[in-house]
Design an enzyme around this catalytic site. Structure first.
Site, mmCIF file in Angstrom:
data_model
loop_
_atom_site.group_PDB
_atom_site.id
_atom_site.type_symbol
_atom_site.label_atom_id
_atom_site.label_comp_id
_atom_site.label_asym_id
_atom_site.label_seq_id
_atom_site.Cartn_x
_atom_site.Cartn_y
_atom_site.Cartn_z
ATOM 1 C CG HIS A 83 -1.616 8.331 10.855
ATOM 2 N ND1 HIS A 83 -1.320 9.676 10.810
ATOM 3 C CD2 HIS A 83 -1.896 7.966 9.570
ATOM 4 C CE1 HIS A 83 -1.404 10.112 9.557
ATOM 5 N NE2 HIS A 83 -1.758 9.088 8.799
ATOM 6 C CG HIS A 242 1.698 8.733 4.850
ATOM 7 N ND1 HIS A 242 1.874 8.811 6.215
ATOM 8 C CD2 HIS A 242 0.391 9.018 4.628
ATOM 9 C CE1 HIS A 242 0.726 9.131 6.790
ATOM 10 N NE2 HIS A 242 -0.186 9.271 5.845
ATOM 11 C CG ASP A 246 -2.602 6.443 5.066
ATOM 12 O OD1 ASP A 246 -2.365 6.617 6.274
ATOM 13 O OD2 ASP A 246 -2.631 7.378 4.247
ATOM 14 C CG HIS A 269 -7.751 6.872 4.431
ATOM 15 N ND1 HIS A 269 -6.837 6.088 5.100
ATOM 16 C CD2 HIS A 269 -7.229 8.122 4.417
ATOM 17 C CE1 HIS A 269 -5.817 6.840 5.486
ATOM 18 N NE2 HIS A 269 -6.028 8.071 5.081
ATOM 19 C CG HIS A 352 5.978 0.420 -21.540
ATOM 20 N ND1 HIS A 352 4.665 0.032 -21.450
ATOM 21 C CD2 HIS A 352 6.192 0.672 -22.853
ATOM 22 C CE1 HIS A 352 4.107 0.029 -22.643
ATOM 23 N NE2 HIS A 352 5.015 0.416 -23.513
#
EC number: 4.2.1.59
Length: 451
Positions: A83, A242, A246, A269, A352
C-alpha cells in the site's frame, strides 16, 4: 523491452509522518516519509533495529508471503509494503526513505489513502535526473491456474491497467472489473481510497492464527453472505479498485516507470511480483542480446508491420468492433500474422458470461475475418471496395479465450479473384490453437453495399 529516460525524477519537498496499527502483529507503528537523493529509489529503514538496516524496494528483495508483499535484506524484514509502494508510485514519488519503527506497515483503513494524503501534503520537488521507463514492446504473461497477469505493448508514454475480479458463483463479492490510466490526481481520488477486503471465514481463520488481533470490521472490508459487515462500500467496484491498487504497488518493485497495458485477471501479490520479475528478466536479456526468453509469449521486439493507427486508416471498423491491435508481418497476397489483446474491458464480457468471462467464438472468427481483410485491402482498393463475409466453413473451436489472453491470428492460403477472396485462419493462445476456420468473402463496390 526498451528503457529510456522520461520525466524528471521526483522526491518529497519535506518529511511526512503517519501513525497506525499493524494488521499482522497489532504493533503500534510510525512511518516517516523523507526526501531522498536522485537515483536512490525507495528504501525502507527499520529504525527499531540495531544499526537501522535498510531494504530497497526492488523485486529481488521480495520474500514469499500469503496475501501480502514483504521485503527482506539480511535480518531486516518489512511486511505489507504494497500500500505504501502503491501510494508512492501512484503519486510519482521516485526517491524516498520510508522509516518504520516496527516490522510491518500500519494497516490504517485497509487502503492507501492515509499514506497518499500525507505524501501529497508534503509536496513534490523535481530532481535533475530523468526517470527511467520500461517500455513494453512484446507481450509478457505469467499464470497460476485461472489467475493471469500480462503486460502488452501500448502507448510508449503511459501505463494503462485493467483488473478483472472473479470469485465465482455464490461468492458475496460479485464479479467486477476496473480500468485506469492513473495520474497522481486520479490515483488520489479514485484508487487510493479503495480498501483491502476478505471473507468473514477468512477473517476468522486469521484471527485464530493470531493475525489481526487489534483489527475490527471498521478497519477494512469483511464480507459476509449479505455483503460488507459493519461497513459500507466507497465504490460499487471497490474490490476491483483495491486489486488494481495492489498491482500498482507490486509493479513499483520494478524500480522504474512502466509504459504499456497491464491486464490482470484474478491475480494476487505473488503473481504481480512474478510479472515484475519477468519484465526485468526480459529487459535484461534484451540488453545482453540473449536468445530464448522463457517468459515471453508472442513475438519479439521486431517493429510491427502495422500499428493501431495504420490499421484504423485502412479498416472501416471502430470500437467496440475493431478486433485487431497490430499486424506483425505481411507477405502480400499470401499470408499475415496479427494480434488481438483480450482485456477484461471487452464489452461482450458483460453478458458472456457474467462472472465467467469467455470470448464468444463468433468474435474470434470476426477477428480472423478482420485480419484477412487486411490482406484483401492489398488486393482491392479499400476506398472503393468492401469485403463482406460470404461463408465460414470447417470451423473448430478448441480452447476458451479469457481476459489476459493474447490471440495470435494467422491468415494463410489467401486467394483473390475479381469479386471473391478466401483464406484459412488460425487463432492461437500461446502455443495452443483456440480456433480455426476457412473464410470466404464477397468483395463488392462500396456504393453497392451502401445501396
Amino acid at each position: 523491452m526498451t528503457t529510456r529516460g522520461s520525466r524528471p525524477q521526483r522526491t518529497l519537498a519535506r518529511a511526512a509522518e503517519v501513525r497506525g496499527i499493524g494488521y499482522l502483529l497489532g504493533s503500534d507503528v510510525t512511518v516517516r516519509f523523507s526526501p531522498a537523493p536522485a537515483d536512490s529509489g525507495i528504501t525502507f529503514v527499520r529504525s527499531d533495529l540495531p544499526g537501522r538496516p535498510s531494504v530497497p524496494a526492488l523485486a529481488r528483495f521480495v520474500e514469499p508471503r500469503e496475501r501480502r508483499t514483504a521485503l527482506r535484506r539480511g535480518e531486516a524484514v518489512v511486511e505489507m509494503v504494497e500500500h505504501i509502494l502503491s501510494a508512492l508510485s501512484g503519486l510519482r514519488i521516485d526517491n524516498c526513505i520510508v522509516e518504520l519503527d516496527a516490522p510491518e506497515t500500519p494497516g490504517m483503513d485497509g487502503s492507501a489513502l492515509a499514506f497518499s494524503r500525507a505524501i501529497a501534503g508534503a509536496g513534490v520537488v523535481e530532481q535533475d535526473r530523468p526517470r527511467m521507463v520500461l517500455v513494453i514492446d512484446r507481450p509478457v504473461s505469467v499464470r497460476d491456474g485461472k489467475a493471469t497477469v500480462a503486460a502488452y505493448p501500448g502507448a510508449p508514454d503511459r501505463l494503462v491497467i485493467s483488473y478483472q475480479l472473479d470469485y465465482g458463483d455464490g461468492s458475496p463479492i460479485p464479479s467486477q472489473s476496473y480500468f485506469a490510466e492513473p495520474s497522481p490526481g486520479r490515483y488520489l481520488e479514485e484508487v487510493a481510497p479503495a480498501r483491502t477486503f476478505l471473507l468473514a471465514a477468512e477473517a476468522e481463520a486469521l484471527r485464530a492464527s493470531g493475525i489481526g488481533s487489534r483489527t475490527s470490521e471498521a478497519d477494512l472490508l469483511i464480507f459476509g453472505p449479505d455483503g460488507p459487515i459493519g461497513n459500507d462500500l466507497r465504490f460499487p467496484d471497490e474490490c476491483a479498485r483495491h486489486k488494481l491498487l495492489d498491482v500498482i504497488g507490486d509493479l513499483a518493485l520494478l524500480g522504474m516507470d512502466l509504459a504499456g497495458h497491464v491486464v490482470a485477471h484474478r491475480s494476487g501479490h505473488a503473481l504481480n511480483v512474478e510479472l515484475a520479475r519477468a519484465l526485468l528478466s526480459v529487459e535484461s536479456e534484451a540488453q545482453d542480446d540473449a536468445a530464448g526468453p522463457s517468459t515471453v509469449i508472442g513475438p519479439t521486439c521486431d517493429p510491427p508491420a502495422m500499428d493501431i493507427n495504420s490499421i484504423l486508416r485502412l479498416m472501416p471498423h471502430r470500437y467496440p468492433f475493431l478486433l485487431l491491435d497490430r499486424v506483425l508481418s505481411i507477405d502480400h497476397g499470401r499470408s499475415l500474422r496479427a494480434l488481438k489483446n483480450v482485456t477484461c474491458n471487452e464489452p461482450f464480457f458483460q453478458g458472456h458470461w457474467p462472472g465467467r468471462p469467455v470470448m464468444p467464438g463468433v468474435m474470434i472468427l470476426e477477428a480472423m475475418a478482420q485480419a484477412a481483410g487486411i490482406l484483401i485491402s492489398h488486393r482491392f482498393d479499400p476506398a472503393r471496395h468492401l469485403a463482406m463475409i460470404a461463408s465460414i466453413d470447417d470451423v473448430k473451436l478448441r480452447r476458451q479465450v479469457v481476459p489476459g489472453d493474447q490471440l495470435l491470428l494467422e491468415i494463410d492460403r489467401f486467394r483473390a479473384r475479381s469479386k471473391m477472396a478466401e483464406a484459412r485462419g488460425v487463432a492461437r493462445v500461446d502455443d495452443q490453437v483456440a480456433a480455426e476456420a476457412r473464410l470466404r468473402f464477397a468483395v463488392l463496390p462500396t456504393e453497392q453495399v451502401a445501396a
